[in-house]
Scaffold this motif. Sequence first.
Motif, short mmCIF file in Angstrom:
data_model
loop_
_atom_site.label_atom_id
_atom_site.label_comp_id
_atom_site.label_asym_id
_atom_site.label_seq_id
_atom_site.Cartn_x
_atom_site.Cartn_y
_atom_site.Cartn_z
N UNK A 44 0.82 -1.21 0.00
CA UNK A 44 0.00 0.00 0.00
C UNK A 44 0.85 1.26 0.00
N UNK A 45 0.19 2.38 0.01
CA UNK A 45 0.87 3.68 0.02
C UNK A 45 0.21 4.57 1.05
N UNK A 46 1.02 5.20 1.89
CA UNK A 46 0.54 6.20 2.84
C UNK A 46 0.91 7.56 2.26
N UNK A 47 -0.09 8.37 1.99
CA UNK A 47 0.13 9.69 1.39
C UNK A 47 0.90 10.60 2.36
N UNK A 48 1.79 11.39 1.81
CA UNK A 48 2.55 12.34 2.62
C UNK A 48 1.68 13.51 3.07
N UNK A 49 2.19 14.21 4.04
CA UNK A 49 1.47 15.36 4.60
C UNK A 49 2.48 16.49 4.83
N UNK A 50 2.27 17.60 4.13
CA UNK A 50 3.20 18.73 4.27
C UNK A 50 2.94 19.44 5.59
N UNK A 51 3.76 19.13 6.58
CA UNK A 51 3.63 19.79 7.88
C UNK A 51 4.88 20.60 8.21
N UNK A 52 6.00 20.29 7.57
CA UNK A 52 7.26 20.97 7.88
C UNK A 52 7.25 22.41 7.38
N UNK A 53 6.93 22.61 6.11
CA UNK A 53 6.97 23.95 5.53
C UNK A 53 6.04 24.94 6.23
N UNK A 54 4.77 24.59 6.47
CA UNK A 54 3.92 25.55 7.18
C UNK A 54 4.38 25.83 8.61
N UNK A 55 5.02 24.85 9.24
CA UNK A 55 5.48 25.04 10.62
C UNK A 55 6.69 25.97 10.70
N UNK A 56 7.61 25.83 9.75
CA UNK A 56 8.87 26.57 9.84
C UNK A 56 8.81 27.94 9.16
N UNK A 57 7.87 28.14 8.23
CA UNK A 57 7.80 29.41 7.50
C UNK A 57 7.66 30.63 8.42
#
Length: 106
Positions: free
Chosen positions: A76-89
């Motif tokens: 299967x595949x677990x979709x990624x989640x962009x959490x780094x960019x919004x946190x560090x910006x």
Amino acid sequence: MSNNEQFKALEGYGLKGVDALSSATPVDTSLTANSWRFRIIKGRGHYTIMWFNTNVVSGTPVVIFIQYGHGTGTGGWVEGRDFINPAIQPIFDQIANDVWEKVRHA
């Protein structure tokens, strides 16, 4: 600013980044969220703040799997989640604003 003042300011940004990244990291066991660190690297005429995560599986930081997605052992595949960019910006924005204020009032 003296080198000591610069380092202290960067250390503060580093800690804020760790807090932001830790707070934004999806929590299962909290190991990954609690594994954020930072390092300040002094170069020739500049400093770099590097944030990294010490929770590593098979040579890859777990945050990479969370950010970009990963395959499962069953195909299967677990979709990624962009959490780094919004946190560090916001930390990047604060650094830019603070530096601009120092330049303006120099």
